[in-house]
Design a protein around this motif. Structure first.
Motif, PDB file in Angstrom:
ATOM      1  N   MET A 102       0.840  -1.179   0.000  1.00  0.00           N
ATOM      2  CA  MET A 102       0.000   0.000   0.000  1.00  0.00           C
ATOM      3  C   MET A 102       0.884   1.241   0.000  1.00  0.00           C
ATOM      4  SD  MET A 102      -2.529   1.645   2.848  1.00  0.00           S
ATOM      5  CE  MET A 102      -1.184   2.455   3.671  1.00  0.00           C
ATOM      6  N   ILE A 103       0.512   2.185  -0.805  1.00  0.00           N
ATOM      7  CA  ILE A 103       1.184   3.479  -0.814  1.00  0.00           C
ATOM      8  C   ILE A 103       0.130   4.556  -0.618  1.00  0.00           C
ATOM      9  CG2 ILE A 103       2.456   5.138  -2.211  1.00  0.00           C
ATOM     10  CD1 ILE A 103       3.860   2.791  -3.532  1.00  0.00           C
ATOM     11  N   ASN A 104       0.395   5.451   0.302  1.00  0.00           N
ATOM     12  CA  ASN A 104      -0.486   6.574   0.580  1.00  0.00           C
ATOM     13  C   ASN A 104       0.317   7.847   0.360  1.00  0.00           C
ATOM     14  OD1 ASN A 104      -2.395   8.351   1.491  1.00  0.00           O
ATOM     15  ND2 ASN A 104      -2.437   7.566   3.578  1.00  0.00           N
ATOM     16  N   LYS A 105       0.117   8.478  -0.792  1.00  0.00           N
ATOM     17  CA  LYS A 105       0.889   9.657  -1.159  1.00  0.00           C
ATOM     18  C   LYS A 105       0.710  10.762  -0.111  1.00  0.00           C
ATOM     19  CE  LYS A 105       1.790  12.887  -4.898  1.00  0.00           C
ATOM     20  NZ  LYS A 105       1.442  13.301  -6.270  1.00  0.00           N
ATOM     21  N   LYS A 106       1.842  11.360   0.266  1.00  0.00           N
ATOM     22  CA  LYS A 106       1.848  12.446   1.236  1.00  0.00           C
ATOM     23  C   LYS A 106       2.485  13.679   0.601  1.00  0.00           C
ATOM     24  CE  LYS A 106       0.262  10.045   4.717  1.00  0.00           C
ATOM     25  NZ  LYS A 106      -0.892  10.428   5.485  1.00  0.00           N
ATOM     26  N   SER A 107       2.303  14.811   1.218  1.00  0.00           N
ATOM     27  CA  SER A 107       2.869  16.050   0.683  1.00  0.00           C
ATOM     28  C   SER A 107       4.281  16.271   1.210  1.00  0.00           C
ATOM     29  CB  SER A 107       1.989  17.241   1.085  1.00  0.00           C
ATOM     30  OG  SER A 107       2.121  17.496   2.475  1.00  0.00           O
ATOM     31  N   TRP A 108       5.049  17.052   0.460  1.00  0.00           N
ATOM     32  CA  TRP A 108       6.373  17.453   0.929  1.00  0.00           C
ATOM     33  C   TRP A 108       6.261  18.244   2.223  1.00  0.00           C
ATOM     34  CZ3 TRP A 108      10.831  15.501  -0.189  1.00  0.00           C
ATOM     35  CH2 TRP A 108      11.060  14.924  -1.433  1.00  0.00           C
ATOM     36  N   ASN A 109       5.177  19.032   2.373  1.00  0.00           N
ATOM     37  CA  ASN A 109       5.009  19.816   3.601  1.00  0.00           C
ATOM     38  C   ASN A 109       4.863  18.908   4.817  1.00  0.00           C
ATOM     39  OD1 ASN A 109       5.243  22.302   2.383  1.00  0.00           O
ATOM     40  ND2 ASN A 109       3.043  22.591   2.154  1.00  0.00           N
ATOM     41  N   GLU A 110       4.087  17.831   4.683  1.00  0.00           N
ATOM     42  CA  GLU A 110       3.926  16.897   5.798  1.00  0.00           C
ATOM     43  C   GLU A 110       5.256  16.216   6.117  1.00  0.00           C
ATOM     44  OE1 GLU A 110       1.308  13.035   7.262  1.00  0.00           O
ATOM     45  OE2 GLU A 110       0.828  13.984   5.347  1.00  0.00           O
ATOM     46  N   PHE A 111       5.988  15.827   5.071  1.00  0.00           N
ATOM     47  CA  PHE A 111       7.303  15.214   5.237  1.00  0.00           C
ATOM     48  C   PHE A 111       8.225  16.148   6.013  1.00  0.00           C
ATOM     49  CE2 PHE A 111      11.503  13.945   3.468  1.00  0.00           C
ATOM     50  CZ  PHE A 111      11.455  12.586   3.718  1.00  0.00           C
ATOM     51  N   ARG A 112       8.225  17.401   5.642  1.00  0.00           N
ATOM     52  CA  ARG A 112       9.066  18.409   6.305  1.00  0.00           C
ATOM     53  C   ARG A 112       8.571  18.700   7.724  1.00  0.00           C
ATOM     54  NH1 ARG A 112       8.976  24.649   5.256  1.00  0.00           N
ATOM     55  NH2 ARG A 112      10.939  25.285   6.194  1.00  0.00           N
ATOM     56  N   ASP A 113       7.265  18.874   7.884  1.00  0.00           N
ATOM     57  CA  ASP A 113       6.701  19.234   9.192  1.00  0.00           C
ATOM     58  C   ASP A 113       6.939  18.164  10.250  1.00  0.00           C
ATOM     59  OD1 ASP A 113       5.800  21.595   8.076  1.00  0.00           O
ATOM     60  OD2 ASP A 113       3.710  20.935   7.885  1.00  0.00           O
ATOM     61  N   ASN A 114       7.073  16.902   9.838  1.00  0.00           N
ATOM     62  CA  ASN A 114       7.319  15.818  10.785  1.00  0.00           C
ATOM     63  C   ASN A 114       8.794  15.572  11.059  1.00  0.00           C
ATOM     64  OD1 ASN A 114       4.681  14.887  11.572  1.00  0.00           O
ATOM     65  ND2 ASN A 114       4.402  14.250   9.454  1.00  0.00           N
ATOM     66  N   GLY A 115       9.660  16.372  10.441  1.00  0.00           N
ATOM     67  CA  GLY A 115      11.091  16.273  10.704  1.00  0.00           C
ATOM     68  C   GLY A 115      11.844  15.331   9.787  1.00  0.00           C
TER      69      GLY A 115
END
Length: 82
Positions: free
Chosen positions: A1-14
């Protein structure tokens, strides 16, 4: 399963900070372009002469990662056992 996420979420979570800390050892980085609203509008690999981040950025990064782990530990464990 792949659930596409945003670059902002990737960055915001560290995660961007964490991955870039690793990449810095090799002279690489994931560079991002940010618009006036703070949204990432482009991301690309790049070479850099930077090695590491200031202490304040590291502290903030570790806090973000710790919060993510705390908030998502049960789900991550469950996924790994499926």
């Amino acid at each position: 399963m792949i659930n596409k996420k945003s670059w902002n979420e990737f960055r915001d979570n560290g995660f961007l900070w964490w991955i870039n800390m690793i990449l810095h050892a090799f002279g690489w980085v994931i560079a991002v372009k940010i618009d006036d609203d703070g949204n990432i509008i482009d991301a690309y690999p790049a070479r850099t002469n930077v090695r590491g981040f200031p202490e304040e950025d590291n502290t903030e990064g570790y806090i973000k990662l710790s919060k993510y782990m705390n908030d998502n530990a049960a789900e991550i464990l469950k996924e790994s056992q499926e």
